[in-house]
Design a protein around this motif. Structure first.
Motif, PDB file in Angstrom:
ATOM      1  N   GLU A  67      41.930  23.954  24.707  1.00  0.00           N
ATOM      2  CA  GLU A  67      42.759  23.512  23.586  1.00  0.00           C
ATOM      3  C   GLU A  67      41.938  23.035  22.390  1.00  0.00           C
ATOM      4  O   GLU A  67      42.488  22.500  21.432  1.00  0.00           O
ATOM      5  CB  GLU A  67      43.679  22.387  24.050  1.00  0.00           C
ATOM      6  CG  GLU A  67      44.650  22.822  25.138  1.00  0.00           C
ATOM      7  CD  GLU A  67      45.484  21.668  25.686  1.00  0.00           C
ATOM      8  OE1 GLU A  67      46.548  21.944  26.269  1.00  0.00           O
ATOM      9  OE2 GLU A  67      45.076  20.499  25.524  1.00  0.00           O
ATOM     10  N   GLU A 101      52.268  19.436  24.882  1.00  0.00           N
ATOM     11  CA  GLU A 101      51.734  20.783  25.108  1.00  0.00           C
ATOM     12  C   GLU A 101      52.367  21.774  24.135  1.00  0.00           C
ATOM     13  O   GLU A 101      51.690  22.697  23.638  1.00  0.00           O
ATOM     14  CB  GLU A 101      51.997  21.198  26.552  1.00  0.00           C
ATOM     15  CG  GLU A 101      51.263  22.450  26.971  1.00  0.00           C
ATOM     16  CD  GLU A 101      51.357  22.701  28.462  1.00  0.00           C
ATOM     17  OE1 GLU A 101      50.706  23.653  28.937  1.00  0.00           O
ATOM     18  OE2 GLU A 101      52.085  21.958  29.147  1.00  0.00           O
ATOM     19  N   ALA A 102      53.629  21.563  23.813  1.00  0.00           N
ATOM     20  CA  ALA A 102      54.312  22.431  22.852  1.00  0.00           C
ATOM     21  C   ALA A 102      53.722  22.264  21.450  1.00  0.00           C
ATOM     22  O   ALA A 102      53.626  23.240  20.692  1.00  0.00           O
ATOM     23  CB  ALA A 102      55.809  22.125  22.834  1.00  0.00           C
ATOM     24  N   VAL A 127      50.612  21.563  20.743  1.00  0.00           N
ATOM     25  CA  VAL A 127      49.335  22.281  20.731  1.00  0.00           C
ATOM     26  C   VAL A 127      49.580  23.782  20.596  1.00  0.00           C
ATOM     27  O   VAL A 127      48.932  24.467  19.788  1.00  0.00           O
ATOM     28  CB  VAL A 127      48.528  21.969  22.008  1.00  0.00           C
ATOM     29  CG1 VAL A 127      47.279  22.851  22.083  1.00  0.00           C
ATOM     30  CG2 VAL A 127      48.134  20.498  22.042  1.00  0.00           C
ATOM     31  N   ALA A 128      50.525  24.292  21.374  1.00  0.00           N
ATOM     32  CA  ALA A 128      50.837  25.728  21.303  1.00  0.00           C
ATOM     33  C   ALA A 128      51.316  26.118  19.907  1.00  0.00           C
ATOM     34  O   ALA A 128      50.943  27.178  19.378  1.00  0.00           O
ATOM     35  CB  ALA A 128      51.900  26.079  22.343  1.00  0.00           C
ATOM     36  N   ALA A 129      52.115  25.252  19.288  1.00  0.00           N
ATOM     37  CA  ALA A 129      52.610  25.535  17.942  1.00  0.00           C
ATOM     38  C   ALA A 129      51.474  25.564  16.932  1.00  0.00           C
ATOM     39  O   ALA A 129      51.485  26.374  15.994  1.00  0.00           O
ATOM     40  CB  ALA A 129      53.643  24.483  17.539  1.00  0.00           C
ATOM     41  N   CYS A 130      50.490  24.690  17.109  1.00  0.00           N
ATOM     42  CA  CYS A 130      49.333  24.683  16.205  1.00  0.00           C
ATOM     43  C   CYS A 130      48.562  25.998  16.315  1.00  0.00           C
ATOM     44  O   CYS A 130      48.169  26.583  15.303  1.00  0.00           O
ATOM     45  CB  CYS A 130      48.438  23.491  16.544  1.00  0.00           C
ATOM     46  SG  CYS A 130      46.949  23.361  15.520  1.00  0.00           S
ATOM     47  N   PHE A 131      48.363  26.462  17.543  1.00  0.00           N
ATOM     48  CA  PHE A 131      47.680  27.741  17.746  1.00  0.00           C
ATOM     49  C   PHE A 131      48.446  28.869  17.056  1.00  0.00           C
ATOM     50  O   PHE A 131      47.854  29.724  16.376  1.00  0.00           O
ATOM     51  CB  PHE A 131      47.535  28.036  19.240  1.00  0.00           C
ATOM     52  CG  PHE A 131      46.281  27.510  19.858  1.00  0.00           C
ATOM     53  CD1 PHE A 131      45.162  28.309  20.002  1.00  0.00           C
ATOM     54  CD2 PHE A 131      46.217  26.201  20.308  1.00  0.00           C
ATOM     55  CE1 PHE A 131      43.999  27.827  20.569  1.00  0.00           C
ATOM     56  CE2 PHE A 131      45.060  25.698  20.887  1.00  0.00           C
ATOM     57  CZ  PHE A 131      43.943  26.515  21.023  1.00  0.00           C
ATOM     58  N   ASP A 132      49.758  28.887  17.228  1.00  0.00           N
ATOM     59  CA  ASP A 132      50.568  29.950  16.649  1.00  0.00           C
ATOM     60  C   ASP A 132      50.607  29.863  15.122  1.00  0.00           C
ATOM     61  O   ASP A 132      50.461  30.882  14.426  1.00  0.00           O
ATOM     62  CB  ASP A 132      51.989  29.888  17.205  1.00  0.00           C
ATOM     63  CG  ASP A 132      52.064  30.222  18.674  1.00  0.00           C
ATOM     64  OD1 ASP A 132      51.099  30.831  19.195  1.00  0.00           O
ATOM     65  OD2 ASP A 132      53.081  29.880  19.323  1.00  0.00           O
ATOM     66  N   ARG A 165      42.614  31.956  21.310  1.00  0.00           N
ATOM     67  CA  ARG A 165      42.565  31.238  22.578  1.00  0.00           C
ATOM     68  C   ARG A 165      41.229  31.469  23.274  1.00  0.00           C
ATOM     69  O   ARG A 165      40.595  32.519  23.117  1.00  0.00           O
ATOM     70  CB  ARG A 165      43.695  31.725  23.499  1.00  0.00           C
ATOM     71  CG  ARG A 165      45.074  31.227  23.093  1.00  0.00           C
ATOM     72  CD  ARG A 165      45.283  29.795  23.521  1.00  0.00           C
ATOM     73  NE  ARG A 165      46.644  29.324  23.304  1.00  0.00           N
ATOM     74  CZ  ARG A 165      47.052  28.085  23.606  1.00  0.00           C
ATOM     75  NH1 ARG A 165      46.196  27.228  24.133  1.00  0.00           N
ATOM     76  NH2 ARG A 165      48.293  27.722  23.389  1.00  0.00           N
TER      77      ARG A 165
END
Length: 250
Positions: A50, A175-176, A178-183, A189
């Motif tokens: 992450e 966790e959501a 973090v995933a939103a930041c990646f997207d 990844r």
């Protein structure tokens, strides 16, 4: 900041919390990271599963902040390639730290210290090099988050770590988040994430996790009592070197 705690109180920490973190619903992380009272600041990153979220978040606020990476000599090749790709992508001011080769040669000549004494392996390869590097800073930034493990469930956003301040800007992220930041920012990844590695450290001490496990269950899985590498100290902690053995010149 070398003689903490003064009388058991910490007015600087109290002031920073009052100004920027009155409660979890009103956390001004950008204001905290820019606060001059933090002094000399460095970000410590493992370039793990992450890490890109933390690196993107912090370096947009503090361009040019030194990013310290502990090259233990035991990382997955994928981690080193990912580190270099992210450094180029985000324009990081990357500083690579390595353990003392003489110390490693004396204490881990066969490369099996991680199996015999994983705590000592982490101490030699991570704690000592980081302690040396942090001597030049007043505050360091980590990517720890509350949801990662039960041992981090009460993690504060700013804390004492020995003589240093430590800021955990993503402490309250889910966790959501973090995933939103990646997207949102099209962040790449780590290549091992797709193979089930939710938390990525040194290769000999990391395995994939099952869907029902917490993200850090794959770290030191053969050593149930070990949950951290040892670089995260408590408020009155100190980085303490063991005295050299009588037969060792180091």
């Amino acid at each position: 900041m070398t003689d903490w705690p003064p009388g058991g109180s910490d007015p600087l920490l109290d002031a920073l919390q009052s100004d920027h973190l009155p409660d979890t619903g009103h956390a001004d992380m950008a204001g905290l990271l820019r606060d001059r009272r933090l002094g000399r600041v460095a970000l410590v990153s493992s370039f793990g599963a992450e890490s890109a979220a933390l690196l993107h978040f912090v370096t947009r606020i503090l361009p040019g902040v030194p990013v310290l990476f502990l090259d233990t000599g035991r990382h997955f090749p994928e981690t080193l390639a990912y580190r270099d790709a992210l450094a180029a992508r985000l324009g990081l001011n990357l500083v690579i730290l390595r353990p003392d080769p003489a110390l490693i040669g004396a204490e881990d000549a066969d490369g099996r210290l991680h199996a015999r004494d994983p705590n000592m392996c982490c101490t030699l390869r991570k704690t000592f090099p980081l302690a040396d590097a942090l001597a030049g800073f007043d505050t360091w930034i980590s990517g720890r988050k509350r949801y990662q493990a039960t041992t981090r469930a009460a993690l504060p956003a700013i804390e004492r770590d020995g003589a240093h301040l430590k800021v955990n800007p993503l402490a309250f992220w889910s966790e959501a988040d973090v995933a939103a930041c990646f997207d949102r920012h099209a962040l790449p990844r780590h290549p091992l994430v797709g193979r089930g590695y939710a938390s990525i450290g040194c290769a000999p001490c990391t395995r994939p996790v099952r869907p029902d496990e917490d993200p850090r269950a794959g770290r030191w899985a053969d050593t149930p009592d070990k949950t951290e590498c040892g670089i995260h100290l408590g408020p009155d902690g100190r980085f303490a070197r063991a005295r050299p053995r009588p037969d060792s010149p180091h």
